[in-house]
Each structure stands twice: as structure tokens, then as C-alpha cells.
Write a protein that holds these residues in place. Sequence first.
Motif, mmCIF file in Angstrom:
data_model
loop_
_atom_site.group_PDB
_atom_site.id
_atom_site.type_symbol
_atom_site.label_atom_id
_atom_site.label_comp_id
_atom_site.label_asym_id
_atom_site.label_seq_id
_atom_site.Cartn_x
_atom_site.Cartn_y
_atom_site.Cartn_z
ATOM 1 N N THR A 194 -5.980 -10.266 6.767
ATOM 2 C CA THR A 194 -5.471 -9.861 7.755
ATOM 3 C C THR A 194 -6.394 -9.117 8.488
ATOM 4 O OG1 THR A 194 -3.500 -9.649 6.546
ATOM 5 C CG2 THR A 194 -3.385 -8.591 8.693
ATOM 6 N N GLU A 214 1.615 -2.946 8.793
ATOM 7 C CA GLU A 214 2.121 -3.671 7.504
ATOM 8 C C GLU A 214 2.576 -2.328 6.605
ATOM 9 O OE1 GLU A 214 0.044 -8.161 7.146
ATOM 10 O OE2 GLU A 214 -0.967 -6.098 6.217
ATOM 11 N N THR A 258 0.333 -7.730 2.893
ATOM 12 C CA THR A 258 0.853 -8.897 3.674
ATOM 13 C C THR A 258 2.060 -9.337 2.946
ATOM 14 O OG1 THR A 258 -0.886 -9.150 4.948
ATOM 15 C CG2 THR A 258 0.780 -10.942 5.039
ATOM 16 N N ASP A 263 -2.079 -16.926 7.983
ATOM 17 C CA ASP A 263 -2.425 -15.578 7.463
ATOM 18 C C ASP A 263 -1.481 -15.525 6.061
ATOM 19 O OD1 ASP A 263 -3.529 -13.567 6.235
ATOM 20 O OD2 ASP A 263 -2.584 -12.090 7.517
HETATM 21 MG MG MG Z 1 -2.972 -9.276 4.531
#
Ligand code: MG
Length: 370
Positions: A93, A108, A113, A133
Motif C-alpha cells: 500500500t 487503515e 489492508t 492493491d
Molecule cells: Mg496494504
Amino acid sequence: PEAITVQELANRMAERGADLVKALFKMGMPTTMNEFIDQDTAELLVTEFGHIIKRVSDSDVEIGIEGEADADEHLKPRPPVVTIMGHVDHGKTSLLDALRGTDVVKGEAGGITQHMGAYQVTLKSGDKISFLDTPGHEAFTEMRARGAQATDIVVLVVAADDGIKPQTIEAINHVKAAGVPMIVAINKMDKNGADANRVRTELLQHDIQVEEMGGDVQDVEVSALKKTGLDELTEKILLQAEIMELKANPDRMAEGIVVEAKLDKGRGPLATVLVKRGTLRAGDIFVVGVEWGKVRALVNDKGQTIKEAGPSMPVEVLGLSGVPQSGDILSVVENEARAREVADYRQQVALTKRTTAAPASLESMFAGLA
Ligand code: MG
Ligand code: GTP
């Protein structure tokens, strides 16, 4: 002889009991839901409803879900779709943030993620690259597998201070299974203990031979933090894309794949769709899995409302009847009646598949419905 109640038969056919009662009445056999009917009558009903289902299923073919090929003269170059994969915390990310000039990582939960993000980057040269992603946490195997399938190219991110880890290996296996080309991004080169050559050697043990090791897999040393090696990475992606001659017909009813979908409290069901071919526009009517809808709005990865989305573009679609599944295909159709028909048909098929196995004698009749 085998007997079955009307309700039971309706369940197995994924039809409404009331519709079967109506059909029986029309056939001159007034029957209630809980009454038993014999095999012959059951067969008649299945044929009767099978006809209906069959007719609808033809429309599935008609709308080209299975992908009628576009004629060569309609094909135009399209941006590559690149999926970022790798072990948890190796900087996937962050690398995308660096390429996009954003800061998704900070937002996040726990810096991890947990969903698939879809973005499009426009380079200084004007070239576009679409990125997916994926999460690196071991719990999200399915998302990684899907990511490898929905893509043209995979960028495998490996932290130079950490090397090949379980989800790196898992990602390599998804890439091999999907048969897509891979570029290795050796990340965190700014860190103490970063050792790119160790990564290259470890890759060899998994049959990945980078150019420096005499193979043909491209690799590039980067630092998402210091923003180094990024131009080289995008150059390699574009080079790979050029070799692949990626094309699609933008001038047809759109088809795309659902990258992720959710129910938003304020905006209703939302789907992030990657357009595969055609151009998706506000007002378009579509089927997506067992759902359908009319595009109320299209939102790009920057949160801006846009009028249309062409091949390789990820876009958030508003105006769905319900939340589709990730991996579902979205297909624009000519009108609402057709959209409802196909969605209904698919719902029936989905239900039929879920219904427990029918007794042997009935099984053969249902085989034609699935
Ligand atoms: Mg990530
Ligand atoms: P998951 O999505 O959870 O699998 O993680 P990820 O691969 O997306 O990693 P993420 O980008 O969230 O980065 C993980 C941590 O590594 C963060 O604290 C980043 O700041 C750090 N990081 C990422 N890239 C670099 C880099 O190039 N150098 C250094 N020093 N740290 C980095």
C-alpha cells in the motif's frame, strides 16, 4: 411410484409454490401446496418451468457474458491492470501511495489492508496504469487469488530486510496458476539490513529467476518511503504491457469485474468494478451476478463523480439492487426488463444449486436446470 408435495418440488426447482399451484390449475389439476403429486405430473411441471428457464438462459448467451470476441478493427490500446501482491507489511500500500501521491496506509485500521483497493495512476508521460492493491495478511488468500486472476501483470513486493515469507510464496503460486507475468519490486531499500541479492537468491528457490540471475523476470529496487526506484518500476510495467499489446473495444456495452462490493449506510449497495471492455456510463442498465441495477453515479478512485469509465478503469458503481459478490461479472444490457429477467434467472439457478440433492429419479430432470 415416487411422490412429492407441490411445496417440496417448488423448493427443489427454486420456484414459488404458488406458481406451481397456478400451473397445475391451468393443467386441469387443482392441487394444494401440501398435496402429493405423482412422478409424471412432477415431470410435466419441471418441463413447463424448465422451458421458461431455458428461454431466459438464452439471453445470458445473447448478452455475451461468456465474452464474444470483439473484431480486431474495434480494438484500441488500453492501460495495463497491475495487481500488487506480497507478504503482510512488505509495503504494498505504501508503494501505491508513493505512486499516487496519497496516504491510504495512515487511514487503515492497524496499518493492515483488509480489502482490495483499485486505483488508476496517470504518469507524467500521460500513460495510465490501473492498480489493484491486495492484503498481505494470511487470512485473505481468496482476495490474492482473485487479484492474480483479474490482472494483466503482478508486481510482487518483497521487503529487502525481510526476504521471502509465507505469503510471498503463496503469491508466487497464485501468479504461476494464473499464468500472468510478474515484476519483482524489492522494497524498503532504505532500511538497514536491506539485502536485494538475498531476495534474488531466495526467489531462485521458488523458480523465480530475475534478470540479474540470468532469468527473464524483471526486478527493481525501490523504497516506498524515500520514493526511489518508482520511475524505473513504472517503466518496467509499461515495457511489459507494451509486449502484451493490451487492447479492448471501448465502443460497446460495458463489461467489467467486481473487485469488491459492500453495503454503504448512506449510499446503498456499492460495487467497485474494473471495466474490462466497453464504456460504462451513468444511466446504463446492467446485470451483475444475481443483482441488477441502473448506474446512478460513477465515482473514481479520487472520490470524484465521473460520466463514464472505459477499459481498465476501476470505478465505484452506485444504483445496484443488492450487494454482488467479488468476482461477479457486470454486463450492461439493453433494458430493465432484460436485466430483471437475467438476474431472476440467475437467482433461481443459484437457489437450485444450493438445494440439497434430489432423489435419483428426479435428479436427472434437475440436471438440465443447473
Ligand atoms: Mg496494504
Ligand atoms: P498489508 O496490506 O497489511 O499486507 O501491508 P502492506 O504490504 O500494504 O504494507 P504497508 O504499505 O502498510 O507498510 C507496512 C509498514 O512498512 C509501514 O509502517 C510502512 O511505513 C513501512 N514501509 C513501507 N515501505 C517502506 C519503505 O520503503 N521503507 C521503509 N523504511 N518502510 C516502509
